[in-house]
Design an enzyme around this catalytic site. Structure first.
Site, mmCIF file in Angstrom:
data_model
loop_
_atom_site.group_PDB
_atom_site.id
_atom_site.type_symbol
_atom_site.label_atom_id
_atom_site.label_comp_id
_atom_site.label_asym_id
_atom_site.label_seq_id
_atom_site.Cartn_x
_atom_site.Cartn_y
_atom_site.Cartn_z
ATOM 1 N N THR A 204 0.831 -1.204 0.000
ATOM 2 C CA THR A 204 0.000 0.000 0.000
ATOM 3 C C THR A 204 0.863 1.250 0.000
ATOM 4 O O THR A 204 1.967 1.261 0.556
ATOM 5 C CB THR A 204 -0.915 0.025 1.235
ATOM 6 N N TYR B 82 -1.931 0.757 10.354
ATOM 7 C CA TYR B 82 -2.099 0.060 9.089
ATOM 8 C C TYR B 82 -0.807 0.095 8.277
ATOM 9 O O TYR B 82 -0.288 -0.930 7.824
ATOM 10 C CB TYR B 82 -3.250 0.690 8.300
#
Length: 313
Positions: A124, A146
């Site tokens: 990501t 995250y």
């Protein structure tokens, strides 16, 4: 080829599994169908995959027993499964177990797959930090649980490549949008609330945030193009996204245009950890994958609105 897709009932995982099946591969999808978001949506995705001949397995990658029911004859593993996004309802343990522990166990399983050609980790842009405009050589500065745990997962996978145990790469994705997007994500929520004439909660200052909003079909083009390129991609990190930037406000305006109605806004306090700017640097993807995303923001929104109306109205 026989391919395992983890997180196959999710947004990008389901699109990738579907494309791989369309390309003639034998695809096994695995998902734990957790209730982080609507099980109804995951079931909808899974049913669509089964129509394409994808074998779906309901199991949790954090559980050792999962790996006893999986065959060990996979040629590729595409690893999407993760605790996603920035959420006040997700604990650090949620991120740790889903993103780090599960990836470690999956890497151990990959070593048992003697014909495995490549482990494709799905990373990501959140790994870069509050701004993600950089080439893959930039030192990561993640600013959320995250991002931190996805970085750790990425390194667990690439560690196995550096040790020459398997061939592996990691693809860092940028602001993916389109049909099947999760309910709490920006465009699905905008469409849902816009159709219901209810206000959209907008975090303070976020209307000026810049994003590489990338259509999921363009992302999948890049993902499936790794097949057959394991020698040149081994131990590589590659950004996938569009080089075109849009503000969050421009995204809101696009939904308003497609719905032909104004979007009501409810101002919310600033959220910590949100990226201020993402602009995909895809020079490496162009060179190694011949990657060339073409779908515009307005086209993406039109496709997502059509999907939403078909399935939820």
């Amino acid at each position: 080829m026989k391919i395992l897709v983890t997180g196959a009932a999710g947004f990008i995982g389901s699109h990738t599994a579907e494309r791989l099946a369309e390309l003639g591969h034998s695809v096994v999808g695995i998902d734990n169908f957790c209730d982080y978001y609507s099980p109804e949506l995951k079931s909808l995705n899974a049913n669509a995959l089964m129509d394409f001949g994808v074998q779906m397995v309901k199991s949790d990658l954090r559980e050792a027993g999962t790996y006893k029911i999986l065959a060990k004859d996979f040629d590729y593993i595409f690893h999407f499964a993760a605790q996603p996004g920035i959420s006040s309802t997700s604990t650090f343990e949620d991120y740790f177990t889903n993103n780090i522990l599960a990836t470690k166990l999956l890497c151990d399983f990959a070593l048992q797959c003697n014909q495995l050609k490549m482990f494709v980790n799905i990373g990501t842009s959140s790994i870069y930090g509050l701004e993600a405009t950089f080439p893959e050589t930039k030192a990561p500065e993640p600013a959320s649980n995250y991002g931190v745990t996805k970085l750790a997962a990425e390194q667990l996978v690439l560690q196995r490549a550096r040790m020459k145990q398997i061939k592996a790469c990691s693809l860092r994705l940028y602001s993916v949008i389109g049909p099947r997007e999760r309910p709490e994500k920006m465009y699905t929520k905008l469409i849902d609330l816009g159709l219901k004439n209810r206000p959209f909660p907008l975090f303070e200052g976020s209307e000026k945030h810049l994003r590489s909003f990338t259509y999921v079909g363009d992302i999948v083009d890049g993902l499936v193009s790794v097949i057959g390129k394991e020698d040149i991609l081994n131990n590589e990190i590659i950004n996938l996204g569009t080089e075109v930037e849009h503000t969050t406000q421009e995204g809101i305006d696009a939904v308003s245009q497609v719905l032909n109605k104004s979007i009501q806004i409810q101002k919310m306090p600033k959220r910590f950890g949100d990226q201020v700017r993402t602009k995909a640097n895809i020079d490496k993807a162009k060179r190694l994958l011949n990657y060339n995303p073409q779908t515009t923001l307005l086209q993406s929104v039109e496709l997502q609105v059509a999907w939403f109306i078909k399935n939820f109205l």
